[in-house]
Write an enzyme that holds these catalytic residues in place. Sequence first.
Site, PDB file in Angstrom:
ATOM      1  N   ASN A 104       0.830  -1.207   0.000  1.00 35.05           N
ATOM      2  CA  ASN A 104       0.000   0.000   0.000  1.00 35.05           C
ATOM      3  C   ASN A 104       0.862   1.253   0.000  1.00 35.05           C
ATOM      4  OD1 ASN A 104      -1.994  -1.850   0.189  1.00 35.05           O
ATOM      5  ND2 ASN A 104      -2.494  -1.466   2.330  1.00 35.05           N
ATOM      6  N   HIS A 121       5.640  -0.637  -2.914  1.00 32.58           N
ATOM      7  CA  HIS A 121       5.181   0.054  -4.124  1.00 32.58           C
ATOM      8  C   HIS A 121       5.233   1.574  -3.981  1.00 32.58           C
ATOM      9  CE1 HIS A 121       2.829  -3.780  -5.540  1.00 32.58           C
ATOM     10  NE2 HIS A 121       4.124  -3.842  -5.783  1.00 32.58           N
ATOM     11  N   CYS A 154       9.304  19.451 -11.534  1.00 36.47           N
ATOM     12  CA  CYS A 154      10.575  19.245 -10.853  1.00 36.47           C
ATOM     13  C   CYS A 154      11.452  20.493 -11.051  1.00 36.47           C
ATOM     14  CB  CYS A 154      11.223  18.020 -11.490  1.00 36.47           C
ATOM     15  SG  CYS A 154      12.824  17.582 -10.835  1.00 36.47           S
ATOM     16  N   THR A 194      -4.478  -9.113   0.483  1.00 34.48           N
ATOM     17  CA  THR A 194      -3.912  -8.948  -0.857  1.00 34.48           C
ATOM     18  C   THR A 194      -4.424 -10.056  -1.760  1.00 34.48           C
ATOM     19  OG1 THR A 194      -1.896  -8.819  -2.205  1.00 34.48           O
ATOM     20  CG2 THR A 194      -1.744 -10.131  -0.179  1.00 34.48           C
ATOM     21  N   SER A 195      -4.677  -9.693  -3.022  1.00 36.33           N
ATOM     22  CA  SER A 195      -5.156 -10.702  -3.966  1.00 36.33           C
ATOM     23  C   SER A 195      -4.013 -11.613  -4.400  1.00 36.33           C
ATOM     24  CB  SER A 195      -5.788 -10.026  -5.183  1.00 36.33           C
ATOM     25  OG  SER A 195      -4.865  -9.136  -5.767  1.00 36.33           O
TER      26      SER A 195
HETATM   27  C1  BJW Z   1      -9.896  -7.870   2.341  1.00 34.89           C
HETATM   28  C2  BJW Z   1     -10.763  -6.918   2.892  1.00 34.89           C
HETATM   29  C3  BJW Z   1     -10.848  -6.854   4.306  1.00 34.89           C
HETATM   30  C4  BJW Z   1     -10.859  -6.754   0.730  1.00 34.89           C
HETATM   31  N1  BJW Z   1     -10.112  -7.681   5.051  1.00 34.89           N
HETATM   32  N2  BJW Z   1      -9.194  -8.678   3.089  1.00 34.89           N
HETATM   33  C5  BJW Z   1       2.384 -11.986 -16.217  1.00 34.89           C
HETATM   34  C6  BJW Z   1       2.792 -12.901 -15.253  1.00 34.89           C
HETATM   35  C7  BJW Z   1       3.531 -12.484 -14.128  1.00 34.89           C
HETATM   36  C8  BJW Z   1       3.891 -11.151 -13.961  1.00 34.89           C
HETATM   37  C9  BJW Z   1       3.487 -10.260 -14.926  1.00 34.89           C
HETATM   38  C10 BJW Z   1       2.750 -10.681 -16.039  1.00 34.89           C
HETATM   39  N3  BJW Z   1       2.479  -9.580 -16.797  1.00 34.89           N
HETATM   40  C11 BJW Z   1       3.040  -8.491 -16.188  1.00 34.89           C
HETATM   41  C12 BJW Z   1       3.659  -8.903 -15.062  1.00 34.89           C
HETATM   42  C13 BJW Z   1       4.377  -8.037 -14.068  1.00 34.89           C
HETATM   43  C14 BJW Z   1       3.408  -7.195 -13.276  1.00 34.89           C
HETATM   44  C15 BJW Z   1       2.341  -8.100 -12.672  1.00 34.89           C
HETATM   45  O1  BJW Z   1       2.540  -8.742 -11.665  1.00 34.89           O
HETATM   46  N4  BJW Z   1       1.172  -8.136 -13.283  1.00 34.89           N
HETATM   47  C16 BJW Z   1       0.108  -9.042 -12.826  1.00 34.89           C
HETATM   48  C17 BJW Z   1      -1.165  -8.240 -12.564  1.00 34.89           C
HETATM   49  C18 BJW Z   1      -0.053 -10.138 -13.853  1.00 34.89           C
HETATM   50  N5  BJW Z   1       4.189  -6.575 -12.224  1.00 34.89           N
HETATM   51  C19 BJW Z   1       4.844  -5.443 -12.426  1.00 34.89           C
HETATM   52  O2  BJW Z   1       4.787  -4.836 -13.484  1.00 34.89           O
HETATM   53  C20 BJW Z   1       5.730  -4.966 -11.290  1.00 34.89           C
HETATM   54  N6  BJW Z   1       7.026  -4.704 -11.783  1.00 34.89           N
HETATM   55  C21 BJW Z   1       7.794  -5.654 -12.347  1.00 34.89           C
HETATM   56  O3  BJW Z   1       7.453  -6.804 -12.434  1.00 34.89           O
HETATM   57  O4  BJW Z   1       8.992  -5.187 -12.795  1.00 34.89           O
HETATM   58  C22 BJW Z   1       9.822  -6.053 -13.543  1.00 34.89           C
HETATM   59  C23 BJW Z   1      10.881  -5.198 -14.215  1.00 34.89           C
HETATM   60  C24 BJW Z   1      12.214  -5.494 -14.017  1.00 34.89           C
HETATM   61  C25 BJW Z   1      13.176  -4.706 -14.650  1.00 34.89           C
HETATM   62  C26 BJW Z   1      12.793  -3.636 -15.449  1.00 34.89           C
HETATM   63  C27 BJW Z   1      11.464  -3.338 -15.640  1.00 34.89           C
HETATM   64  C28 BJW Z   1      10.490  -4.135 -15.013  1.00 34.89           C
HETATM   65  C29 BJW Z   1       5.186  -3.677 -10.713  1.00 34.89           C
HETATM   66  C30 BJW Z   1       3.843  -3.839 -10.092  1.00 34.89           C
HETATM   67  C31 BJW Z   1       3.328  -2.491  -9.605  1.00 34.89           C
HETATM   68  C32 BJW Z   1       1.928  -2.537  -9.033  1.00 34.89           C
HETATM   69  N7  BJW Z   1       1.423  -1.218  -8.902  1.00 34.89           N
HETATM   70  C33 BJW Z   1       0.110  -1.016  -8.294  1.00 34.89           C
HETATM   71  C34 BJW Z   1      -0.324   0.484  -8.388  1.00 34.89           C
HETATM   72  C35 BJW Z   1       0.733   1.457  -7.912  1.00 34.89           C
HETATM   73  C36 BJW Z   1       0.565   1.989  -6.535  1.00 34.89           C
HETATM   74  C37 BJW Z   1      -0.734   2.767  -6.328  1.00 34.89           C
HETATM   75  O5  BJW Z   1      -1.046   3.700  -7.060  1.00 34.89           O
HETATM   76  O6  BJW Z   1      -1.457   2.424  -5.387  1.00 34.89           O
HETATM   77  O7  BJW Z   1       0.162  -1.447  -6.937  1.00 34.89           O
HETATM   78  S1  BJW Z   1      -1.161  -2.022  -9.042  1.00 34.89           S
HETATM   79  C38 BJW Z   1      -1.983  -2.382  -7.538  1.00 34.89           C
HETATM   80  O8  BJW Z   1      -1.889  -3.804  -7.282  1.00 34.89           O
HETATM   81  C39 BJW Z   1      -1.184  -1.685  -6.427  1.00 34.89           C
HETATM   82  C40 BJW Z   1      -1.190  -2.731  -5.355  1.00 34.89           C
HETATM   83  O9  BJW Z   1      -0.134  -2.504  -4.437  1.00 34.89           O
HETATM   84  C41 BJW Z   1      -1.072  -4.017  -6.131  1.00 34.89           C
HETATM   85  C42 BJW Z   1      -1.541  -5.238  -5.362  1.00 34.89           C
HETATM   86  O10 BJW Z   1      -2.910  -5.152  -5.102  1.00 34.89           O
HETATM   87  P1  BJW Z   1      -3.478  -5.705  -3.713  1.00 34.89           P
HETATM   88  O11 BJW Z   1      -2.917  -4.920  -2.597  1.00 34.89           O
HETATM   89  O12 BJW Z   1      -3.308  -7.154  -3.660  1.00 34.89           O
HETATM   90  O13 BJW Z   1      -5.016  -5.259  -3.825  1.00 34.89           O
HETATM   91  P2  BJW Z   1      -6.240  -6.032  -4.544  1.00 34.89           P
HETATM   92  O14 BJW Z   1      -7.308  -5.041  -4.735  1.00 34.89           O
HETATM   93  O15 BJW Z   1      -5.786  -6.784  -5.715  1.00 34.89           O
HETATM   94  O16 BJW Z   1      -6.694  -7.111  -3.475  1.00 34.89           O
HETATM   95  C43 BJW Z   1      -7.312  -6.742  -2.254  1.00 34.89           C
HETATM   96  C44 BJW Z   1      -7.578  -8.012  -1.466  1.00 34.89           C
HETATM   97  O17 BJW Z   1      -8.082  -7.645  -0.206  1.00 34.89           O
HETATM   98  C45 BJW Z   1      -8.618  -8.937  -2.121  1.00 34.89           C
HETATM   99  O18 BJW Z   1      -8.095 -10.262  -2.133  1.00 34.89           O
HETATM  100  C46 BJW Z   1      -9.836  -8.840  -1.194  1.00 34.89           C
HETATM  101  O19 BJW Z   1     -10.547 -10.056  -1.089  1.00 34.89           O
HETATM  102  C47 BJW Z   1      -9.188  -8.483   0.115  1.00 34.89           C
HETATM  103  N8  BJW Z   1     -10.017  -7.711   1.058  1.00 34.89           N
HETATM  104  N9  BJW Z   1     -11.422  -6.224   1.928  1.00 34.89           N
HETATM  105  C48 BJW Z   1      -9.326  -8.578   4.471  1.00 34.89           C
HETATM  106  N10 BJW Z   1     -11.727  -5.963   4.962  1.00 34.89           N
HETATM  107 ZN    ZN Z   2      13.925  16.443 -12.507  1.00 27.80          ZN
END
Ligand code: BJW
Ligand code: ZN
Length: 248
Positions: A104, A121, A154, A194-195
Amino acid sequence: MNATIIPQRVVDAVRRARRGVVLTGAGISAESGIPTFRGSGGLWRSWRPEDLASPIGFARDPAAVWAWYRWRQGLVARARPNPGHEAIAALGHRDPGWQVLTQNVDGLHTRAGSAQVIELHGSIWRVSCAAGCGRIAHLDPGHVEPEDAPLPHCACGALQRPAVVWFGEPLDPAVVEQAWRAVEACDVLLVVGTSGVVYPVAALPERARQRGATVIEINIERTPLSSHVDAHIAAPAAVALPALVAAL
Ligand code: BJW
Ligand code: ZN
């Protein structure tokens, strides 16, 4: 609900832990009124991730991206940590061997009193140079800009962007290293709200299991991780975590 929702073996594992790690996602902040990304009511139901959380989306329409982040900053600024965040902080006060890793960007763990939170993140309260000159600035949560305010620049003249990790961008290698080390050294990993679909963070629970840790998931729904964990507690984080801490 009370402590009985927590299986005794989970209480025992947490009580015995010498090094514990809590890995959180958007679900921990849901009960603070901050929308999650996926699932019903999730942000990605209304917006496309590639438009708002990717470098290509920012290059195409920085005003739309800034409007979205300023809207979220307003939500976070008005939100308060909930009993889930507070229970995690209490775990750390009880035993400083506990470490918090969060996906988060809202800063609510720190506001709840957790020390040394690793923000995998980034943070919604920091901005960096979109041209990559390396300058970072800190925003004041007391003064969130209106969504349509002029775009921030910037000192080098380029646009600033939120210092968060977007899709296709690497996480800070030092931060990943710290997270990896914490997970490899822990004997209990709590995976909360987290999902578990976004990499590389989604790989951490499996690594903990390989190293012999007890992995406990707290989530209102099942996830791809659920069949690989030692216990899945199907309850809201703001209920399950205080119940767990109360049972210790
Ligand atoms: C409750 C609840 C309650 C609800 N109690 N529970 C194919 C295969 C594998 C990987 C990849 C692929 N294609 C692309 C990729 C890579 C990609 C990725 O993983 N994509 C997948 C989606 C397939 N990853 C990336 O691109 C990452 N970088 C990377 O891999 O770099 C490699 C690299 C190397 C060298 C050079 C260049 C690149 C970066 C990922 C960045 C994610 N960014 C975000 C947004 C930015 C921040 C922001 O603005 O907030 O981050 S996306 C979004 O998802 C955010 C979150 O941190 C992240 C995770 O989400 P989270 O926290 O799990 O939330 P939800 O909504 O998904 O789930 C909530 C959960 O809570 C649910 O399960 C509910 O049931 C539960 N819940 N209420 C308990 N009360
Ligand atoms: Zn700059």
